[in-house]
Write a protein that holds these residues in place. Structure first.
Motif, PDB file in Angstrom:
ATOM      1  N   LYS A 194      11.860  19.656   5.548  1.00 36.33           N
ATOM      2  CA  LYS A 194      10.748  20.615   5.420  1.00 36.33           C
ATOM      3  C   LYS A 194       9.507  19.958   4.808  1.00 36.33           C
ATOM      4  CE  LYS A 194      13.721  24.723   5.039  1.00 36.33           C
ATOM      5  NZ  LYS A 194      14.964  24.025   5.401  1.00 36.33           N
ATOM      6  N   THR A 195       9.145  18.803   5.369  1.00 33.17           N
ATOM      7  CA  THR A 195       8.002  18.051   4.838  1.00 33.17           C
ATOM      8  C   THR A 195       6.847  17.963   5.830  1.00 33.17           C
ATOM      9  OG1 THR A 195       9.105  15.994   5.558  1.00 33.17           O
ATOM     10  CG2 THR A 195       9.391  16.666   3.251  1.00 33.17           C
ATOM     11  N   PHE A 196       6.837  18.811   6.847  1.00 31.58           N
ATOM     12  CA  PHE A 196       5.714  18.811   7.782  1.00 31.58           C
ATOM     13  C   PHE A 196       4.390  19.117   7.084  1.00 31.58           C
ATOM     14  CE2 PHE A 196       8.747  19.360  11.395  1.00 31.58           C
ATOM     15  CZ  PHE A 196       8.256  18.320  12.174  1.00 31.58           C
ATOM     16  N   GLY A 197       4.471  19.826   5.966  1.00 32.52           N
ATOM     17  CA  GLY A 197       3.252  20.196   5.252  1.00 32.52           C
ATOM     18  C   GLY A 197       2.591  19.049   4.518  1.00 32.52           C
ATOM     19  N   ASP A 198       3.259  17.909   4.432  1.00 28.05           N
ATOM     20  CA  ASP A 198       2.702  16.759   3.707  1.00 28.05           C
ATOM     21  C   ASP A 198       1.316  16.371   4.202  1.00 28.05           C
ATOM     22  OD1 ASP A 198       4.930  16.559   2.146  1.00 28.05           O
ATOM     23  OD2 ASP A 198       5.747  14.769   3.122  1.00 28.05           O
ATOM     24  N   TYR A 199       1.123  16.414   5.506  1.00 27.51           N
ATOM     25  CA  TYR A 199      -0.093  15.865   6.101  1.00 27.51           C
ATOM     26  C   TYR A 199      -1.355  16.608   5.696  1.00 27.51           C
ATOM     27  CZ  TYR A 199       3.680  13.882   8.871  1.00 27.51           C
ATOM     28  OH  TYR A 199       4.835  13.257   9.264  1.00 27.51           O
ATOM     29  N   LEU A 200      -1.193  17.866   5.239  1.00 28.76           N
ATOM     30  CA  LEU A 200      -2.351  18.666   4.810  1.00 28.76           C
ATOM     31  C   LEU A 200      -2.157  19.209   3.398  1.00 28.76           C
ATOM     32  CD1 LEU A 200      -3.015  20.716   8.109  1.00 28.76           C
ATOM     33  CD2 LEU A 200      -4.231  18.669   7.312  1.00 28.76           C
ATOM     34  N   ASP A 201      -1.192  18.696   2.670  1.00 27.36           N
ATOM     35  CA  ASP A 201      -0.868  19.187   1.333  1.00 27.36           C
ATOM     36  C   ASP A 201      -2.007  18.866   0.363  1.00 27.36           C
ATOM     37  OD1 ASP A 201       0.221  19.901  -1.089  1.00 27.36           O
ATOM     38  OD2 ASP A 201       2.163  18.958  -0.707  1.00 27.36           O
ATOM     39  N   THR A 202      -2.657  19.895  -0.141  1.00 34.13           N
ATOM     40  CA  THR A 202      -3.813  19.697  -1.028  1.00 34.13           C
ATOM     41  C   THR A 202      -3.416  19.161  -2.402  1.00 34.13           C
ATOM     42  OG1 THR A 202      -3.688  22.029  -1.672  1.00 34.13           O
ATOM     43  CG2 THR A 202      -5.197  21.454   0.118  1.00 34.13           C
ATOM     44  N   ARG A 203      -2.113  19.210  -2.712  1.00 30.15           N
ATOM     45  CA  ARG A 203      -1.668  18.638  -3.987  1.00 30.15           C
ATOM     46  C   ARG A 203      -1.683  17.114  -3.942  1.00 30.15           C
ATOM     47  NH1 ARG A 203       4.136  21.018  -4.444  1.00 30.15           N
ATOM     48  NH2 ARG A 203       4.009  20.370  -2.253  1.00 30.15           N
ATOM     49  N   ALA A 204      -1.710  16.567  -2.747  1.00 27.86           N
ATOM     50  CA  ALA A 204      -1.711  15.114  -2.571  1.00 27.86           C
ATOM     51  C   ALA A 204      -3.143  14.599  -2.464  1.00 27.86           C
ATOM     52  CB  ALA A 204      -0.941  14.741  -1.310  1.00 27.86           C
ATOM     53  N   PRO A 205      -3.391  13.383  -2.898  1.00 27.73           N
ATOM     54  CA  PRO A 205      -4.711  12.763  -2.687  1.00 27.73           C
ATOM     55  C   PRO A 205      -4.821  12.328  -1.218  1.00 27.73           C
ATOM     56  CG  PRO A 205      -3.223  11.199  -3.740  1.00 27.73           C
ATOM     57  CD  PRO A 205      -2.466  12.497  -3.631  1.00 27.73           C
ATOM     58  N   LEU A 206      -5.119  13.293  -0.352  1.00 31.32           N
ATOM     59  CA  LEU A 206      -5.012  13.078   1.090  1.00 31.32           C
ATOM     60  C   LEU A 206      -5.844  11.898   1.579  1.00 31.32           C
ATOM     61  CD1 LEU A 206      -4.992  16.754   2.435  1.00 31.32           C
ATOM     62  CD2 LEU A 206      -3.073  15.160   2.260  1.00 31.32           C
ATOM     63  N   ARG A 207      -7.095  11.826   1.133  1.00 35.26           N
ATOM     64  CA  ARG A 207      -7.957  10.748   1.603  1.00 35.26           C
ATOM     65  C   ARG A 207      -7.370   9.385   1.247  1.00 35.26           C
ATOM     66  NH1 ARG A 207     -14.189  11.097   0.068  1.00 35.26           N
ATOM     67  NH2 ARG A 207     -13.842  13.004   1.263  1.00 35.26           N
ATOM     68  N   MET A 208      -6.891   9.247   0.017  1.00 37.50           N
ATOM     69  CA  MET A 208      -6.320   7.977  -0.418  1.00 37.50           C
ATOM     70  C   MET A 208      -4.999   7.701   0.293  1.00 37.50           C
ATOM     71  SD  MET A 208      -8.577   6.782  -2.391  1.00 37.50           S
ATOM     72  CE  MET A 208      -7.699   5.383  -3.086  1.00 37.50           C
ATOM     73  N   PRO A 214       0.808  -1.234   0.000  1.00 37.48           N
ATOM     74  CA  PRO A 214       0.000   0.000   0.000  1.00 37.48           C
ATOM     75  C   PRO A 214       0.836   1.277   0.000  1.00 37.48           C
ATOM     76  CG  PRO A 214      -0.900  -1.590   1.545  1.00 37.48           C
ATOM     77  CD  PRO A 214       0.415  -2.124   1.104  1.00 37.48           C
ATOM     78  N   TYR A 215       2.032   1.242   0.559  1.00 39.03           N
ATOM     79  CA  TYR A 215       2.886   2.438   0.550  1.00 39.03           C
ATOM     80  C   TYR A 215       3.247   2.853  -0.871  1.00 39.03           C
ATOM     81  CZ  TYR A 215       3.724   2.402   5.621  1.00 39.03           C
ATOM     82  OH  TYR A 215       3.578   2.483   6.980  1.00 39.03           O
ATOM     83  N   ARG A 216       3.268   1.881  -1.773  1.00 40.33           N
ATOM     84  CA  ARG A 216       3.587   2.195  -3.173  1.00 40.33           C
ATOM     85  C   ARG A 216       2.485   3.016  -3.832  1.00 40.33           C
ATOM     86  NH1 ARG A 216       7.283  -2.205  -5.273  1.00 40.33           N
ATOM     87  NH2 ARG A 216       6.438  -1.743  -7.334  1.00 40.33           N
ATOM     88  N   LYS A 217       1.305   3.036  -3.211  1.00 42.90           N
ATOM     89  CA  LYS A 217       0.165   3.767  -3.765  1.00 42.90           C
ATOM     90  C   LYS A 217       0.064   5.194  -3.224  1.00 42.90           C
ATOM     91  CE  LYS A 217      -1.472   0.201  -6.058  1.00 42.90           C
ATOM     92  NZ  LYS A 217      -1.578   0.200  -7.550  1.00 42.90           N
ATOM     93  N   ILE A 218       0.948   5.556  -2.297  1.00 44.41           N
ATOM     94  CA  ILE A 218       0.904   6.892  -1.702  1.00 44.41           C
ATOM     95  C   ILE A 218       1.702   7.855  -2.575  1.00 44.41           C
ATOM     96  CG2 ILE A 218       1.624   8.278   0.294  1.00 44.41           C
ATOM     97  CD1 ILE A 218       1.065   5.855   2.042  1.00 44.41           C
ATOM     98  N   HIS A 219       1.081   8.973  -2.917  1.00 48.49           N
ATOM     99  CA  HIS A 219       1.692   9.934  -3.831  1.00 48.49           C
ATOM    100  C   HIS A 219       1.935  11.287  -3.154  1.00 48.49           C
ATOM    101  CE1 HIS A 219       1.028   7.132  -7.109  1.00 48.49           C
ATOM    102  NE2 HIS A 219      -0.246   7.045  -6.784  1.00 48.49           N
ATOM    103  N   VAL A 220       2.959  11.992  -3.653  1.00 49.16           N
ATOM    104  CA  VAL A 220       3.344  13.347  -3.228  1.00 49.16           C
ATOM    105  C   VAL A 220       4.061  13.340  -1.865  1.00 49.16           C
ATOM    106  CG1 VAL A 220       2.584  15.721  -2.742  1.00 49.16           C
ATOM    107  CG2 VAL A 220       1.442  14.381  -4.555  1.00 49.16           C
ATOM    108  N   TRP A 221       3.529  12.627  -0.893  1.00 43.10           N
ATOM    109  CA  TRP A 221       4.146  12.617   0.439  1.00 43.10           C
ATOM    110  C   TRP A 221       5.581  12.111   0.386  1.00 43.10           C
ATOM    111  CZ3 TRP A 221       0.145  10.149   4.348  1.00 43.10           C
ATOM    112  CH2 TRP A 221      -0.907  11.070   4.551  1.00 43.10           C
ATOM    113  N   SER A 222       6.393  12.610   1.315  1.00 45.22           N
ATOM    114  CA  SER A 222       7.734  12.080   1.508  1.00 45.22           C
ATOM    115  C   SER A 222       7.641  10.716   2.190  1.00 45.22           C
ATOM    116  CB  SER A 222       8.559  13.026   2.383  1.00 45.22           C
ATOM    117  OG  SER A 222       7.953  13.159   3.657  1.00 45.22           O
ATOM    118  N   TRP A 223       8.746   9.969   2.139  1.00 45.84           N
ATOM    119  CA  TRP A 223       8.756   8.645   2.758  1.00 45.84           C
ATOM    120  C   TRP A 223       8.456   8.728   4.246  1.00 45.84           C
ATOM    121  CZ3 TRP A 223      11.685   6.724   6.767  1.00 45.84           C
ATOM    122  CH2 TRP A 223      11.581   5.345   7.001  1.00 45.84           C
ATOM    123  N   GLU A 224       9.074   9.706   4.938  1.00 45.56           N
ATOM    124  CA  GLU A 224       8.914   9.776   6.388  1.00 45.56           C
ATOM    125  C   GLU A 224       7.472  10.071   6.802  1.00 45.56           C
ATOM    126  OE1 GLU A 224      10.843  13.715   4.978  1.00 45.56           O
ATOM    127  OE2 GLU A 224      11.082  11.563   4.617  1.00 45.56           O
TER     128      GLU A 224
END
Length: 351
Positions: free
Chosen positions: A250-264, A23-33
């Motif tokens: 500087k990836t704290f913004g990942d969790y709310l980044d609207t460029r990412a498919p957050l729900r998925m 499932p991690y392979r399906k996560i987009h935009v977010w950093s690994w951490e």
């Protein structure tokens, strides 16, 4: 019958562990951490508590009342295991599922299977000691199975080295975007050494399992209370490191980044974390049938390696390699399967 059930439960746990990274392979935009720690909240905090709530009466009281030394060592082994879990994720990142798991788990299987009985031998702790294993027919068969498994792991690792020599950097990065043999070997080795501490944590927390059974818990699920404390330690290690990476990258913004498919992204991280925990849920069930000895640990490790190599083939991580390399990795998987059968036979022999 107990041995067959133990083999079945360990196989389920190994399949879960060998599959959790998909499932991690399906996560987009977010950093690994960011992806790793979100999945970790489910695998190390939420799901273990839910499992204990369903299976163990008044489990928090057991944890609160356990001897402080038992809690300390169970938690400490969890912290050390957390380093192994963290670098395990990095091994997948740099080497892929097939090669990364094979190298990391080779060391993990050896240390996790043999150190506890050696410890019991010198500490005078109840349970199978290394001398008992060596001196019994069933134990000797189990040790043979371990040696066969190590040979199978060697073949898988050798196939990975052959792949390294055959493919260009561009070819390797087609299926593993951040492929790096040097980084991968370092983190996989650290992972193998530290990941064995989970088995030590189970050994250290046996008093909690005993208290759970005394309160009416089905022995099949007694280890769920131990897992909570071990995983608290593992969460601490991973949380600190991932927050450090969030800060430095500087990836704290990942969790709310609207460029990412957050729900998925959150959904796939939750599925990954839940699947990851299931390995130990089923491991605890298998361990209750076989005991926390060499056979339980090696069966768990072997089924993980078989599963991860299957997924490695499915996701074409071996695309472009020679037929000789492909035959080598398949031979490794077959040898590991044989080792599982040998260990199961050895564990069923009464001495």
């Amino acid at each position: 019958m107990g041995s067959l059930l133990g083999l079945f439960f360990h196989s389920l746990g190994g399949f879960a562990s060998g599959s959790f990274y998909i499932p991690y392979r399906k996560i987009h935009v977010w950093s690994w951490e960011s992806a790793w720690i979100v999945g970790g909240v489910f695998s190390w905090l939420i799901v273990p508590l839910l499992a204990a709530y369903v299976t163990i009466p008044d489990f928090m009281t057991i944890i609160q009342q356990v001897d402080s030394d038992v809690f300390f060592w169970t938690f400490t082994f969890g912290v050390l295991w957390g380093i192994g879990g963290l670098t395990f994720g990095l091994a997948m990142r740099y080497l892929g599922m097939s090669l990364g798991m094979s190298i990391a788990l080779s060391l993990c299987s050896i240390f996790g299977a043999l150190v506890p009985p050696i410890y019991r031998e010198f500490a005078g702790v109840e349970g199978d000691t290394i001398s008992h294993i060596i001196g019994s027919t069933g134990g000797q068969v189990v040790l043979l199975g371990i040696l066969v498994c190590v040979f199978g792991i060697y073949l898988c690792g050798k196939a990975g080295m052959m792949k390294e020599g055959e493919l260009s950097t561009e070819q390797k990065q087609e299926t593993i975007k951040e492929f790096s043999l040097t980084k991968g070997l370092i983190v996989a080795t650290i992972s193998g050494l530290c990941s064995a501490c989970f088995n030590f944590g189970i050994e250290a927390g046996k008093d909690m399992a005993g208290a759970a059974v005394a309160k009416g818990c089905d022995p099949l699920f007694q280890n769920n209370v131990i897992f909570i404390v071990v995983l608290w330690g593992g969460f601490l290690t991973n949380f600190v490191y991932c927050m450090y990476l969030n800060f430095s990258n500087k990836t704290f913004g990942d969790y709310l980044d609207t460029r990412a498919p957050l729900r998925m992204n959150y959904m796939f991280a939750a599925v990954a974390g839940t699947t990851w925990f299931l390995q130990f849920f089923f491991y605890g069930m298998g361990e209750s049938k076989l005991g926390n000895g060499a056979s339980s640990w090696i069966l768990h490790m072997a089924t993980i390696i078989m599963t991860s190599n299957f997924w490695g083939l499915y996701f074409k991580e071996w695309k472009g390699v020679s037929s000789k390399t492909l035959r080598t990795v398949i031979a490794g998987i077959v040898v590991i399967l044989i080792s599982v059968i040998i260990v199961g036979v050895g564990n069923s022999i009464a001495d």
